[in-house]
Design a protein around this motif. Structure first.
Motif, short mmCIF file in Angstrom:
data_model
loop_
_atom_site.label_atom_id
_atom_site.label_comp_id
_atom_site.label_asym_id
_atom_site.label_seq_id
_atom_site.Cartn_x
_atom_site.Cartn_y
_atom_site.Cartn_z
N LEU A 1 0.90 -1.20 0.09
CA LEU A 1 0.04 0.12 0.01
C LEU A 1 0.94 1.30 -0.04
CD1 LEU A 1 -2.70 1.53 0.49
CD2 LEU A 1 -2.22 1.37 2.83
N LEU A 2 1.91 1.42 0.75
CA LEU A 2 2.62 2.56 1.18
C LEU A 2 3.53 2.74 -0.25
CD1 LEU A 2 3.92 2.23 4.75
CD2 LEU A 2 1.86 3.68 3.93
N TYR B 1 -7.24 -3.12 5.36
CA TYR B 1 -5.91 -4.24 5.61
C TYR B 1 -5.67 -4.76 6.56
CZ TYR B 1 -4.04 -1.92 1.07
OH TYR B 1 -4.24 -1.44 -0.24
N GLY B 2 -5.04 -5.78 6.89
CA GLY B 2 -4.63 -6.48 7.64
C GLY B 2 -4.87 -8.00 7.73
N ALA B 3 -5.61 -8.54 6.56
CA ALA B 3 -5.80 -9.82 6.65
C ALA B 3 -4.72 -10.64 6.35
CB ALA B 3 -7.06 -10.25 5.64
N ASN C 1 2.81 1.53 9.53
CA ASN C 1 2.31 1.41 8.19
C ASN C 1 1.13 2.20 8.02
OD1 ASN C 1 4.49 0.28 7.35
ND2 ASN C 1 3.66 -1.76 6.97
N ILE C 2 -0.12 1.76 8.67
CA ILE C 2 -1.35 2.41 8.51
C ILE C 2 -1.26 3.87 8.98
CG2 ILE C 2 -3.72 2.40 9.97
CD1 ILE C 2 -3.59 0.03 8.07
N ILE C 3 -0.35 4.30 10.29
CA ILE C 3 -0.36 5.69 10.46
C ILE C 3 0.29 6.62 9.24
CG2 ILE C 3 0.96 7.39 12.07
CD1 ILE C 3 0.40 5.26 14.20
N ALA C 4 1.32 5.83 8.54
CA ALA C 4 1.93 6.54 7.28
C ALA C 4 1.02 6.62 6.25
CB ALA C 4 3.10 5.72 7.02
N LEU D 1 -6.18 -0.82 14.52
CA LEU D 1 -7.02 -0.13 13.63
C LEU D 1 -8.16 0.85 14.37
CD1 LEU D 1 -7.85 -2.56 10.87
CD2 LEU D 1 -6.09 -0.70 10.61
N LYS D 2 -8.63 0.36 15.33
CA LYS D 2 -9.59 1.09 16.35
C LYS D 2 -9.00 2.03 16.85
CE LYS D 2 -12.94 -2.79 17.23
NZ LYS D 2 -13.58 -3.50 18.42
#
Length: 209
Positions: free
Chosen positions: A61-62, A84-86, A106-109, A156-157
């Protein structure tokens, strides 16, 4: 004057709609719904892009996100969905593909990249896996557990709360009936599962129609 808003759905094969030969997956259902509403003459035009790639993790993704965001940037505004995550949480040959702390970073980015283009960002929960493959190495060599799914969903939450993002909780909605709503591989939804996901997500996109 009517606005044209873009909705960008980043994700893996569940975003892409794999194993749904009837509807094409939850994002494609939303695409048709938004188009129908536009043709009925209701409100603004919302154009949705399914950017799901099978097997993708937050690492992939990034790499592609800046290009995808630049290529689909509406002057009237954009919605960004990150699902994402699975694949990140899967264990292959004894090693987690993307460990929790790296997943979080990665999610924060990704959120920070998305914020350059959008004020409306949604994180999408990871789906539960079927009991029959929970903790089992499947044909792809990957092992997934619902315990890990819960742990990654908590990440994620927390990010959604910290950064004031939307959170779409498909996990809670599908968990009780997961054996009926997942396809034979125990990971991807079947057409019933995808249909339920779309029903949950329609109120989210309604706000922009």
């Amino acid at each position: 004057m009517k606005k044209i808003v873009y909705g960008l759905f980043f994700g893996d094969s569940i975003t892409y709609g794999e194993y749904d030969s009837v509807f094409g997956g939850w994002v494609d259902i939303l695409k048709r719904y938004a188009l129908q509403k536009f043709h009925e003459g209701n409100g603004d035009e919302l154009i949705l892009f399914n950017l799901g790639i099978g097997g993708e993790t937050t690492e992939g993704l990034l790499k592609r996100m800046p290009v995808e965001l630049s290529a689909r940037n509406s002057a009237d505004g954009n919605l960004v969905f990150l699902s994402y995550g699975a694949n990140d949480l899967a264990i292959k040959e004894g090693i987690q593909v993307v460990e929790p702390e790296k997943f979080k970073n990665n999610i924060i980015a990704a959120v920070q990249q998305a914020k350059q283009f959008s004020n409306d960002i949604y994180l999408v929960s990871i789906l539960p896996v079927s009991q029959k493959i929970d903790g089992v190495v499947v044909g792809s060599g990957k092992l997934r557990t619902n315990r890990e799914v819960v742990a990654y969903n908590e990440i994620l939450k927390d990010i959604a709360a910290e950064y004031s993002l939307g959170y779409i909780d498909f996990y809670a909605a599908l968990f009780d009936d997961k054996e009926v709503l997942l396809s034979a591989d125990g990971v991807h939804p079947n057409e019933k599962g995808y249909g339920m996901m779309a029903e949950i997500a329609i109120p989210v996109i309604e706000k922009y129609l």
